[in-house]
Design an enzyme around this catalytic site. Structure first.
Site, PDB file in Angstrom:
ATOM      1  N   SER A 112       0.903  -1.365   0.264  1.00  0.00           N
ATOM      2  CA  SER A 112       0.018   0.358  -0.445  1.00  0.00           C
ATOM      3  C   SER A 112       0.821   1.334  -0.157  1.00  0.00           C
ATOM      4  CB  SER A 112      -1.218   0.127   0.856  1.00  0.00           C
ATOM      5  OG  SER A 112      -1.203   1.255   1.117  1.00  0.00           O
ATOM      6  N   GLY A 113       0.647   2.099  -1.150  1.00  0.00           N
ATOM      7  CA  GLY A 113       1.158   3.039  -1.028  1.00  0.00           C
ATOM      8  C   GLY A 113       2.911   3.325  -2.067  1.00  0.00           C
ATOM      9  N   ASN A 151      -0.832   6.038   2.496  1.00  0.00           N
ATOM     10  CA  ASN A 151      -0.690   6.341   1.459  1.00  0.00           C
ATOM     11  C   ASN A 151      -2.463   7.051   1.765  1.00  0.00           C
ATOM     12  OD1 ASN A 151      -1.313   6.396  -1.086  1.00  0.00           O
ATOM     13  ND2 ASN A 151      -2.072   4.282  -2.199  1.00  0.00           N
ATOM     14  N   GLU A 211      -0.871  -5.257   3.468  1.00  0.00           N
ATOM     15  CA  GLU A 211      -0.979  -4.049   5.079  1.00  0.00           C
ATOM     16  C   GLU A 211      -0.763  -4.870   6.015  1.00  0.00           C
ATOM     17  OE1 GLU A 211      -5.320  -3.030   4.241  1.00  0.00           O
ATOM     18  OE2 GLU A 211      -4.588  -1.805   2.904  1.00  0.00           O
ATOM     19  N   THR A 245      -2.693   2.236  -7.700  1.00  0.00           N
ATOM     20  CA  THR A 245      -3.324   2.945  -8.568  1.00  0.00           C
ATOM     21  C   THR A 245      -3.109   3.832  -9.889  1.00  0.00           C
ATOM     22  OG1 THR A 245      -4.770   2.850  -6.713  1.00  0.00           O
ATOM     23  CG2 THR A 245      -4.933   4.453  -8.120  1.00  0.00           C
ATOM     24  N   GLY A 253      -2.655  -3.692  -1.733  1.00  0.00           N
ATOM     25  CA  GLY A 253      -1.605  -3.478  -1.353  1.00  0.00           C
ATOM     26  C   GLY A 253      -1.143  -4.902  -0.165  1.00  0.00           C
ATOM     27  N   SER A 291      -5.502   5.522  -0.715  1.00  0.00           N
ATOM     28  CA  SER A 291      -5.191   4.456  -0.531  1.00  0.00           C
ATOM     29  C   SER A 291      -6.978   3.539  -1.342  1.00  0.00           C
ATOM     30  CB  SER A 291      -5.278   3.715   0.514  1.00  0.00           C
ATOM     31  OG  SER A 291      -4.933   2.233   0.685  1.00  0.00           O
ATOM     32  N   SER A 292      -5.863   2.614  -1.691  1.00  0.00           N
ATOM     33  CA  SER A 292      -7.502   1.654  -2.935  1.00  0.00           C
ATOM     34  C   SER A 292      -7.816   1.080  -2.004  1.00  0.00           C
ATOM     35  CB  SER A 292      -7.055   0.956  -4.296  1.00  0.00           C
ATOM     36  OG  SER A 292      -6.898   1.618  -4.974  1.00  0.00           O
TER      37      SER A 292
END
Length: 1037
Positions: free
Chosen positions: A97-98, A147, A350, A102, A348, A150-151
């Site tokens: 994540s980050g 992030n 986590e 995306t 991602g 973040s998605s």
């Protein structure tokens, strides 16, 4: 080039040199590095000028290794493989994540949209695909500790292309939206972007309609400690989302409906419940403040009582009986074959301080993606070398299949045990679920718990009692079991779904179809874990059917700032992603492999022996092909069913030669086509020329025929003229001969007669000459009379030629005039004859006596000037008349008092005359003609006349009538004519004098006519001088 662009070429190859190469390139803004065909992407945490339209054109239709590493190179390779080789592609973007997954997916989609075809419909599809990202991010992304965008859901987009490579549309699949974030966010994180964008960017009018306020602090679902994020403009993002929704296809009413739902969710977070005790001892809940509930119901179109009951009660159905139970406060607050390119942008890996069910599911998905990467890049590749009898030294790597089995095993897997615990009757809690894990998974090498059988972690104080730990491929993750069971159940009570289905809002029925009372399903819905496991399985199958392209995203630091490269963090990501092992496999193996049949079919045009058809085995054909192309033997190897090529540059060389050969073939095809087209065009021109020539020859022959025909006619006319002239000349000659003979004969006969009668000439010659002369004179005289006209009005007559004809001349003139008058009268009809008789009678009465008479001669006597028979205005008056109306005219009746006239209708019949009102048609006076003694008029050119009645008659009581009319001559003529033709009455006297007396009742008044200039123009004017005198001024002639 900074550092080594492809890690396959890195020397020496170890973990330290790998990290050092990444750091060196990152410090010089080179964020992309290759491992063969895999792209490593470092998140720069800032904008770089490497995504311009010029860069897009630079990488368009270029070989993968031809330019410096770039994400555009991978996107172009995938797009060209899909377009040219008809291979479905998928682009797998993985990382923490980050790490920039995306943004990488956006760059891939923008590049594909830029290089594919153009056209109105194609551009519309491309714009919709690109604009779907802002909408999905607004409703599915949020700020987290790692992030700012973040998605919080997984996204897989399949883009469909036609045979030309133009996009037709796309299908977006989403996985496991983090729904719990709506109700609760960890410290330092935000709710989904759309809530903040709506409150910041919507207009005041929109917020008023949605019953919202811009103050974030008024809504319990919005965290205040991180409501504003540096670098994020929520107001501008809201305008972008509104525009993107319109481009994607949302109607304005649908956008408003979505915003109303978002507002209702914010209102829902403000609803609080208070406990109340019932008589039976159970607790129940009640809504504390109903204002937010009321506004929420108004937005959704739900009755407030229905929604409040759904919040506070739950219906339990057992067999055929239903029972409503109350909810306590805690429960109330908790509830055609097309080419395809897939782009996977999923959350991602986590590892948070507090990891729950959502992180467990997310990390499970990342384990599956890592497994498919291992299978396709490491295990599958090595197994293929062994299967194809290629010399190969096995490379060790970590296979995470054992971790995937720990989670997804259908019997002893963690998800299976969680589902079993959710479905088990009796008391089910998170602790009972943990106990089951401790019992079944205690011996597993990747599972750790404080209470497992061997108690090897009893002294590990970093592992609390209510948690368990899994050794993932990316590291150890500690999961807190609190909420696992409830989140896995993910139940929505039927009362709530039925209440939402009753809403009049346009979207609510579509969002809650299970609330339809006609479609009640008593079957327990599948759990969240089961659904996610099934969707991940479908995703994995989908990815395995496509040619994979990998983008491995790496996060350089945890601070989300530019220019910082943390070696330990990057090293950890490189290790669990297995990038070094990936490099070793790529260096030891072959970059390209393809079945013999496909390879021969693609490159057979490079060798004359294999083109256009190879008759033998495909492997033999490939050997002949590579030998003819002079490919070094160390650059390829022959397997059982495939050809393996070691260096990508060898493949690029074959592709370049194939492209050049295809251009030659295209030129040959073009030449043959142009020849065929030219021959076809020539034959068409030849056929057209024949037709045109035929028509022209026809036209020319027609013109020639017309000219010959015209010339023939001219010649014929000249010949006929010549012949006619000859005949005429002959006839004239013959005529002259005859005339000459006749003349000679006449002279001869005359001579003979004169000789015969010479002896009698002297006695009778004088008399005969006289008679002949008189006869010729009379003939000439009578012939001259033929020119005289037949008009009776014509007084011309030829002059007498000789004096002896004077008497005959006068008599002939009189006789001829009487004859032509008779002939003229014979043409008259009875009506016309009567008119002329009236005109004749008028002449006898007024000629040389009345100055008005000459002007009336040319005017015909019409009689009915009012058209009383046709005019509906006088229909009643006409019906009152017993006899035929001989004359109808408008006259002025002179008033004795002032000499002014009043308009009256004058009607004349054979027995009487009538005066009537002009407007109403009412009869004012009706006088029998026998009572009329005489009529007096002046000698001037006026229209005044007096009708004098006989003394002692019945009509004489009112006195005489002094009238004025434009048709005086006609009126008096008709009166005189009626009196003349009537045998039972005396003839009416006509008195023509410039001064006469008129009897007005008992008094007699003198009417005197004088010549002068009246004030009112050219008409006569009557003026009273005294009681005994009326003076009429007549204009001078």
């Amino acid at each position: 080039m900074i550092g080594v662009g492809d890690m396959v070429l890195l020397e020496p190859l170890n973990e330290d040199s790998f990290i050092m190469n990444l750091r060196n390139r990152f410090d010089h803004n080179e964020i992309y590095t290759y491992i063969g065909s895999v792209v490593i992407s470092m998140n720069p945490y800032r904008s770089l000028p490497i995504y311009t339209p010029q860069k897009v054109e630079e990488y368009r239709n270029r070989n993968f290794y031809e330019l410096s590493p770039h994400i555009y190179a991978l996107a172009d390779e995938a797009y060209r493989s899909l377009r040219d080789q008809d291979k479905d592609q998928c682009i797998l973007i993985t990382g923490e994540s980050g790490a920039g997954k995306t943004e990488a997916s956006k760059l891939v989609m923008s590049y594909v949209a830029a290089v594919c075809g153009k056209g109105q419909e194609v551009n519309k599809v491309k714009e919709q695909l690109l604009q779907s990202n802002p909408v999905l991010e607004a409703f599915g992304n949020a700020k987290t500790m790692r992030n700012d965008n973040s998605s919080r859901f997984g996204k897989y987009m399949d883009i469909e292309f036609d045979f030309k490579g133009d996009p037709l549309g796309g299908v977006i699949s989403n996985y496991l939206l983090e729904k719990s974030r709506v109700c609760k966010q960890p410290r330092g994180e935000r709710n989904f972007h759309i809530f903040y964008q709506l409150l910041s960017g919507a207009s005041d009018d929109t917020l008023m309609k949605l019953k919202l306020d811009r103050d974030f602090s008024k809504y319990n679902y919005l965290s205040l400690d991180s409501a504003n994020v540096n670098g994020l403009d929520d107001a501008a993002s809201f305008r972008t989302v509104r525009n993107a929704m319109q481009i994607v296809g949302f109607m304005e009413a649908e956008v408003q409906s979505v915003l109303e739902l978002v507002a209702a969710v914010l209102k829902l977070g403000n609803i609080e419940f208070k406990p109340e005790s019932r008589v039976n001892g159970f607790d129940e809940s009640r809504v504390k403040d109903k204002n937010d509930l009321k506004e929420m119901c108004e937005l959704l179109g739900i009755e407030q009582s229905v929604l409040e009951r759904a919040f506070s009660y739950r219906t339990v159905e057992a067999k055929m009986e239903k029972m409503s139970t109350t909810l306590n406060v805690a429960q109330a607050q908790a509830k055609t074959r097309h080419k395809v390119m897939g782009v996977l942008d999923i959350y991602g890996f986590e590892i948070f301080e507090d990891n729950s069910f959502e992180q467990f599911i997310i990390n499970y998905c990342n384990e599956k993606l890592q497994q498919i990467f291992i299978e396709l890049t490491l295990r599958e590749e090595q197994e293929e070398y062994i299967r194809e009898d290629i010399e190969w030294t096995n490379i060790e790597y970590f296979n995470n299949a054992v971790i995937c089995d720990l989670i997804e095993n259908n019997q002893n897997g963690i998800l299976a045990m969680l589902d079993e615990e959710c479905l088990r009757p009796g008391t089910v809690t998170d602790d009972t679920f943990l106990d089951k894990l401790n019992t079944i998974c205690a011996e597993h090498q990747h599972f750790e718990s404080r209470l497992n059988k061997n108690s090897k972690f009893l002294t590990d104080h970093s592992l609390p009692h209510s948690c368990f730990r899994i050794q993932h491929y990316a590291g150890k993750v500690l999961y807190r079991v609190e909420g696992f069971v409830d989140k896995n159940n993910d139940l929505l009570y039927r009362d709530l779904s039925q209440a939402m289905y009753k809403a009049t809002h346009s979207l609510m029925r579509q969002l809650f179809p299970e609330g339809n009372p006609a479609k009640v399903n008593l079957k327990r819905p599948p759990t969240a874990g089961f659904q996610f496991k099934a969707s991940v399985g479908v995703l994995m199958k989908n990815l395995q059917t496509k040619n994979p392209n990998y983008i491995r995203c790496i996060k350089p630091n945890d601070k989300k700032v530019a220019h910082i490269f943390t070696d330990s963090l990057v090293c950890h990501q490189v290790r669990y992603l297995g990038l070094v092992e990936n490099v070793r496999v790529r260096r030891a193996g072959y970059a390209f492999r393809q079945p013999y049949e496909s390879c021969l079919e693609r490159y057979k045009m490079l060798c004359k022996k294999t083109w256009p058809h190879w008759r033998g085995p495909a492997r033999d054909g490939v050997e002949v092909l590579l030998t003819d192309c002079s490919v070094p033997t160390e650059e390829f190897a022959y397997g059982r069913s495939k050809i393996f090529i070691r260096n990508p540059r060898t493949l690029f060389t074959l592709e370049e030669r194939r492209r050049a050969c295809l251009e030659d073939l295209a030129t040959l095809i073009q030449k043959i086509y142009r020849g065929w087209k030219s021959r076809t065009h020539f034959l068409l021109l030849k056929k057209s020329q024949v037709v045109v020539a035929a028509w022209y020859r026809r036209y020319a022959q027609q013109n020639k025929y017309q000219k010959i025909k015209s010339a023939t006619l001219v010649m014929q006319s000249f010949i006929r003229g010549w012949k006619a002239r000859n005949i005429l000349r002959q006839l004239k000659y013959e005529k002259r001969c005859k005339e000459a003979v006749t003349t000679i004969a006449a002279y001869w006969h005359g001579t003979q007669v004169r000789r015969e009668y010479r002896k009698f000439f002297r006695a009778n010659a004088g008399k005969k000459i006289y008679d002949f002369t008189i006869q010729r004179i009379m003939q000439k005289y009578f012939l001259g009379l033929k020119t005289t006209t037949m008009s009776p009005m014509d007084n011309s007559w030829p002059a007498k030629p000789y004096g002896f004809l004077e008497g005959a001349h006068t008599q002939l003139r009189r006789i001829f005039h009487l004859w032509r008058c008779k002939k003229y009268r014979g043409q008259f009809t009875e009506e016309k004859k009567a008119v002329y008789e009236e005109k004749l009678e008028a002449s006898e009465i007024f000629k040389d006596k009345k100055a008005l008479y000459p002007s009336s001669v040319s005017q015909p006597f019409k009689g009915d000037y009012l058209e009383i028979q046709k005019n509906p205005k006088y229909q009643k008056l006409n019906s009152a008349m017993e006899e035929k109306v001989l004359l109808a005219d408008l006259v002025n009746k002179i008033n004795r008092a002032n000499g002014k006239g009043s308009p009256r209708l004058f009607l004349l019949t054979k027995s009487n005359f009538v005066l009537a009102d002009q407007k109403t048609g009412q009869v004012k006076a009706s006088v029998p003609l026998p009572d009329l003694a005489s009529v007096s008029v002046s000698t001037q050119s006026d229209g005044f006349f007096a009708l004098k009645l006989k003394e002692g008659s019945a009509s004489a009581s009112k006195g005489d009538f002094l009238l004025s009319s434009e048709h005086l001559i006609e009126i008096i003529t008709k009166l005189h004519r009626i009196g003349t033709t009537a045998a039972d009455r005396d003839q009416i006297n006509i008195d023509i004098s410039d001064e006469f007396l008129v009897q007005f009742k008992q008094d007699k008044v003198c009417v005197k006519f004088i010549q002068g200039g009246p004030k009112n123009g050219n008409s006569a004017a009557c003026k009273r001088k005294n009681n005994r005198l009326l003076e009429v001024s007549v204009p001078s002639p």
